[in-house]
Design a protein around this motif. Structure first.
Motif, PDB file in Angstrom:
ATOM      1  N   LEU A 162      74.036  18.490 101.538  1.00 35.74           N
ATOM      2  CA  LEU A 162      74.384  19.904 101.424  1.00 35.74           C
ATOM      3  C   LEU A 162      73.164  20.693 100.968  1.00 35.74           C
ATOM      4  N   VAL A 163      72.874  21.792 101.667  1.00 40.24           N
ATOM      5  CA  VAL A 163      71.805  22.717 101.272  1.00 40.24           C
ATOM      6  C   VAL A 163      72.439  24.065 101.021  1.00 40.24           C
ATOM      7  N   ASP A 164      72.169  24.637  99.851  1.00 40.68           N
ATOM      8  CA  ASP A 164      72.803  25.889  99.442  1.00 40.68           C
ATOM      9  C   ASP A 164      71.722  26.808  98.883  1.00 40.68           C
ATOM     10  N   VAL A 165      71.458  27.935  99.550  1.00 46.43           N
ATOM     11  CA  VAL A 165      70.387  28.830  99.111  1.00 46.43           C
ATOM     12  C   VAL A 165      70.866  30.275  99.118  1.00 46.43           C
ATOM     13  N   PRO A 166      70.342  31.112  98.218  1.00 47.79           N
ATOM     14  CA  PRO A 166      70.648  32.547  98.284  1.00 47.79           C
ATOM     15  C   PRO A 166      70.215  33.121  99.627  1.00 47.79           C
ATOM     16  N   ALA A 167      71.030  33.996 100.193  1.00 43.00           N
ATOM     17  CA  ALA A 167      70.761  34.543 101.530  1.00 43.00           C
ATOM     18  C   ALA A 167      69.785  35.709 101.448  1.00 43.00           C
ATOM     19  N   VAL A 168      68.568  35.405 101.010  1.00 39.59           N
ATOM     20  CA  VAL A 168      67.500  36.405 100.940  1.00 39.59           C
ATOM     21  C   VAL A 168      66.264  35.837 101.615  1.00 39.59           C
ATOM     22  N   ILE A 169      65.489  36.717 102.212  1.00 35.49           N
ATOM     23  CA  ILE A 169      64.278  36.301 102.909  1.00 35.49           C
ATOM     24  C   ILE A 169      63.147  37.255 102.534  1.00 35.49           C
ATOM     25  N   MET A 183      71.931   8.565 117.195  1.00 33.86           N
ATOM     26  CA  MET A 183      72.875   8.956 116.149  1.00 33.86           C
ATOM     27  C   MET A 183      73.271  10.424 116.319  1.00 33.86           C
ATOM     28  N   SER A 184      74.562  10.696 116.230  1.00 34.31           N
ATOM     29  CA  SER A 184      75.051  12.071 116.344  1.00 34.31           C
ATOM     30  C   SER A 184      74.608  12.890 115.139  1.00 34.31           C
ATOM     31  N   LEU A 185      74.498  14.188 115.355  1.00 30.95           N
ATOM     32  CA  LEU A 185      74.098  15.081 114.276  1.00 30.95           C
ATOM     33  C   LEU A 185      74.916  16.357 114.399  1.00 30.95           C
ATOM     34  N   ASN A 186      75.881  16.519 113.507  1.00 27.56           N
ATOM     35  CA  ASN A 186      76.787  17.662 113.530  1.00 27.56           C
ATOM     36  C   ASN A 186      76.647  18.441 112.226  1.00 27.56           C
ATOM     37  N   ILE A 187      76.416  19.737 112.369  1.00 33.26           N
ATOM     38  CA  ILE A 187      76.083  20.585 111.235  1.00 33.26           C
ATOM     39  C   ILE A 187      77.117  21.697 111.080  1.00 33.26           C
ATOM     40  N   GLY A 188      77.522  21.940 109.846  1.00 31.31           N
ATOM     41  CA  GLY A 188      78.335  23.099 109.513  1.00 31.31           C
ATOM     42  C   GLY A 188      77.511  24.061 108.693  1.00 31.31           C
ATOM     43  N   LEU A 189      77.624  25.351 108.980  1.00 32.37           N
ATOM     44  CA  LEU A 189      76.844  26.361 108.263  1.00 32.37           C
ATOM     45  C   LEU A 189      77.766  27.496 107.852  1.00 32.37           C
ATOM     46  N   ASP A 190      77.835  27.751 106.554  1.00 32.78           N
ATOM     47  CA  ASP A 190      78.645  28.857 106.043  1.00 32.78           C
ATOM     48  C   ASP A 190      77.730  30.046 105.793  1.00 32.78           C
ATOM     49  N   LEU A 191      78.040  31.132 106.450  1.00 34.36           N
ATOM     50  CA  LEU A 191      77.171  32.310 106.425  1.00 34.36           C
ATOM     51  C   LEU A 191      77.878  33.469 105.735  1.00 34.36           C
ATOM     52  N   CYS A 192      77.273  33.965 104.647  1.00 42.91           N
ATOM     53  CA  CYS A 192      77.811  35.130 103.966  1.00 42.91           C
ATOM     54  C   CYS A 192      76.640  35.957 103.430  1.00 42.91           C
ATOM     55  N   ASP A 193      76.940  37.082 102.792  1.00 45.24           N
ATOM     56  CA  ASP A 193      75.876  37.957 102.311  1.00 45.24           C
ATOM     57  C   ASP A 193      75.115  37.366 101.135  1.00 45.24           C
ATOM     58  N   ASP A 194      75.806  36.643 100.272  1.00 46.48           N
ATOM     59  CA  ASP A 194      75.173  36.144  99.053  1.00 46.48           C
ATOM     60  C   ASP A 194      74.443  34.825  99.259  1.00 46.48           C
ATOM     61  N   TYR A 195      75.075  33.879  99.967  1.00 43.30           N
ATOM     62  CA  TYR A 195      74.510  32.544 100.120  1.00 43.30           C
ATOM     63  C   TYR A 195      74.679  32.050 101.542  1.00 43.30           C
ATOM     64  N   ILE A 196      73.782  31.142 101.944  1.00 42.58           N
ATOM     65  CA  ILE A 196      73.934  30.385 103.179  1.00 42.58           C
ATOM     66  C   ILE A 196      73.989  28.908 102.789  1.00 42.58           C
ATOM     67  N   THR A 197      75.052  28.253 103.219  1.00 47.15           N
ATOM     68  CA  THR A 197      75.251  26.838 102.891  1.00 47.15           C
ATOM     69  C   THR A 197      75.336  26.039 104.179  1.00 47.15           C
ATOM     70  N   ALA A 198      74.592  24.943 104.248  1.00 46.50           N
ATOM     71  CA  ALA A 198      74.601  24.077 105.433  1.00 46.50           C
ATOM     72  C   ALA A 198      74.929  22.654 105.007  1.00 46.50           C
ATOM     73  N   TYR A 199      75.667  21.945 105.874  1.00 44.38           N
ATOM     74  CA  TYR A 199      76.104  20.585 105.553  1.00 44.38           C
ATOM     75  C   TYR A 199      75.962  19.706 106.793  1.00 44.38           C
ATOM     76  N   SER A 200      75.368  18.538 106.615  1.00 43.32           N
ATOM     77  CA  SER A 200      75.241  17.553 107.681  1.00 43.32           C
ATOM     78  C   SER A 200      76.368  16.538 107.567  1.00 43.32           C
ATOM     79  N   TYR A 201      77.202  16.455 108.595  1.00 46.83           N
ATOM     80  CA  TYR A 201      78.363  15.564 108.555  1.00 46.83           C
ATOM     81  C   TYR A 201      77.936  14.108 108.435  1.00 46.83           C
ATOM     82  N   GLU A 202      76.910  13.707 109.187  1.00 43.18           N
ATOM     83  CA  GLU A 202      76.490  12.300 109.197  1.00 43.18           C
ATOM     84  C   GLU A 202      75.693  11.938 107.943  1.00 43.18           C
ATOM     85  N   ASP A 203      74.824  12.844 107.492  1.00 48.55           N
ATOM     86  CA  ASP A 203      73.976  12.538 106.334  1.00 48.55           C
ATOM     87  C   ASP A 203      74.662  12.805 105.004  1.00 48.55           C
ATOM     88  N   LYS A 204      75.760  13.576 105.022  1.00 50.81           N
ATOM     89  CA  LYS A 204      76.462  13.983 103.795  1.00 50.81           C
ATOM     90  C   LYS A 204      75.518  14.724 102.848  1.00 50.81           C
TER      91      LYS A 204
END
Length: 406
Positions: A24-31, A1-22
């Motif tokens: 969404l993970v959205d977390v504050p961009a702090v470590i 099964m294919s696995l294609n990921i989109g990741l939006d990177l900014c200072d406040d939040y990092i958001t990731a999305y799996s195209y096949e699984d539909k």
């Protein structure tokens, strides 16, 4: 099964999305790293560790990366690239649910503004997660918006499509127009960062809500005037609730469809990842604020026929546009690089690269390489090297490099 990921990177939040699984993970961009142990936390868990005094928090990783900065934790200095790599790894771990990052077919990272010096550092950080480098790409928010919109129902982009992105970082307006042509359909898109920005924290109070509603309504009236919009899309933390924006919502909902999409840029990046994995030609030619607006070519002769060798096609994102070719010189000591704007009102011209310092040889006995890459949306870097001609005429160290404005 294919696995294609989109990741939006900014200072406040990092958001990731799996195209096949539909998913969404959205977390504050702090470590955060524990003070005593080498244990790391991200997002809300990182905030809790820092508030309890058990860890050292680092935020605004993207800005730290752009500055080439470091963060000292437990007497050890970590580069922004190292911290960002840990952050991306942790986000992907949540998204993949036990699967290895090596199983990812394509990862596309979306940035509000793409700058060449930052791209390698961001790709290096993502590569540290275990993803092969050639499977990682970067696109702009504008292009992610285009990929998202064109993956939706056609009624959303029958005419113009607008997008408001409201976050603590900025308020931005995007617009897109699909142009249906005879041979190939095209899309024109652009982004404007609006001056009417405000901290979304003010929306918690009545006075702040009224101010925010007024600001957004005025911005919408100005941005949407003069064109027919089939739809308006809302994204960003500021629009997770819209009870504060009654006048704004009332205005944008007039005679058009309005939707809210959380993580739109991550979803658009995932759609792009799926397209890149398929290897097929995209059905639209995209012209955005990140696109090369001219076709770059060189005249060549194949057999007895004169033709043009296209090096960079118009519509490509400038930050991914490059070319390499090798040719034999025929009765000339220069290379003409033709620049043809896609705009019919533009003027076609040639940039002549003089090969000063190259050895004089018989005709068609000098092979040269032509390497081109875009250093910005309107500037290309051209390098021509002497490759010689077999054992008869060995290559020299002659090289010419020039920057040419489109």
């Amino acid at each position: 099964m294919s696995l294609n990921i989109g990741l939006d990177l900014c200072d406040d939040y990092i958001t990731a999305y799996s195209y096949e699984d539909k998913v969404l993970v959205d977390v504050p961009a702090v470590i955060c790293r524990e003070k005593k142990d080498d244990l790391w936390y991200i997002g809300e868990s990182a905030y809790r560790m820092a508030l309890n005094g058990k860890g050292v928090l680092t935020d605004k990783l993207l800005s730290l990366l752009k500055k080439g900065g470091t963060s000292t934790i437990a007497r050890k200095a970590y580069t922004a690239q190292q911290l960002l790599g840990r952050m991306i790894s942790a986000v992907l771990w949540q998204l993949l649910n036990g699967r290895s990052p090596e199983s990812i077919d394509r990862l596309v990272i979306s940035l509000h503004t793409v700058e060449k010096p930052d791209m390698d550092s961001i790709i290096d950080a993502a590569e540290g997660s275990g993803i092969k480098r050639d499977r990682i790409s970067i696109i702009s928010h504008t292009d992610a918006f285009v990929y998202y919109t064109l993956s939706q129902s056609k009624e959303l982009y029958a005419n113009m499509t607008g997008l408001f992105d409201l976050s603590d970082e900025q308020l931005s307006f995007y617009k897109m127009k699909a142009v249906r042509g005879i041979s190939r359909n095209s899309v024109v898109a652009e982004c404007t960062d609006l001056e009417e920005n405000f901290r979304i924290g003010i929306l918690k109070k009545e006075a702040g809500s009224e101010l925010g509603d007024r600001i957004m309504t005025d911005a919408a009236k100005r941005c949407l005037s003069g064109n027919i919009y089939s739809s308006v899309i809302l994204t960003g933390k500021g629009f997770e609730r819209t009870d504060w924006a009654k006048s704004f919502i009332e205005f944008v909902c007039r005679k058009r469809k309005v939707i809210y999409e959380k993580g739109l840029f991550a979803i658009g990046a995932a759609v792009c990842a799926c397209h890149l994995s398929s290897g097929g030609a995209y059905p639209y030619l995209v012209f955005s604020d990140t696109s090369v607006t001219s076709e770059i070519s060189v005249k060549v002769r194949l057999g007895e026929k004169n033709t043009r060798l296209v090096l960079i096609r118009s519509g490509q994102p400038w930050y991914n546009a490059s070319a390499y070719a090798e040719v034999l010189l025929h009765e000339q000591d220069y290379i003409d690089i033709d620049i043809e704007p896609v705009d019919k009102n533009g003027v076609k011209r040639s940039a002549r690269i003089m090969l000063d310092g190259f050895e004089k040889r018989p005709d068609r006995c000098t092979r040269v390489s032509i390497e081109i890459f875009m250093s910005s949306s309107d500037t290309m870097e051209i390098t021509v090297r002497d490759m010689g001609f077999g054992d008869l005429f060995p290559a020299s160290e002659a090289v010419v490099s020039e920057a040419v404005r489109l």
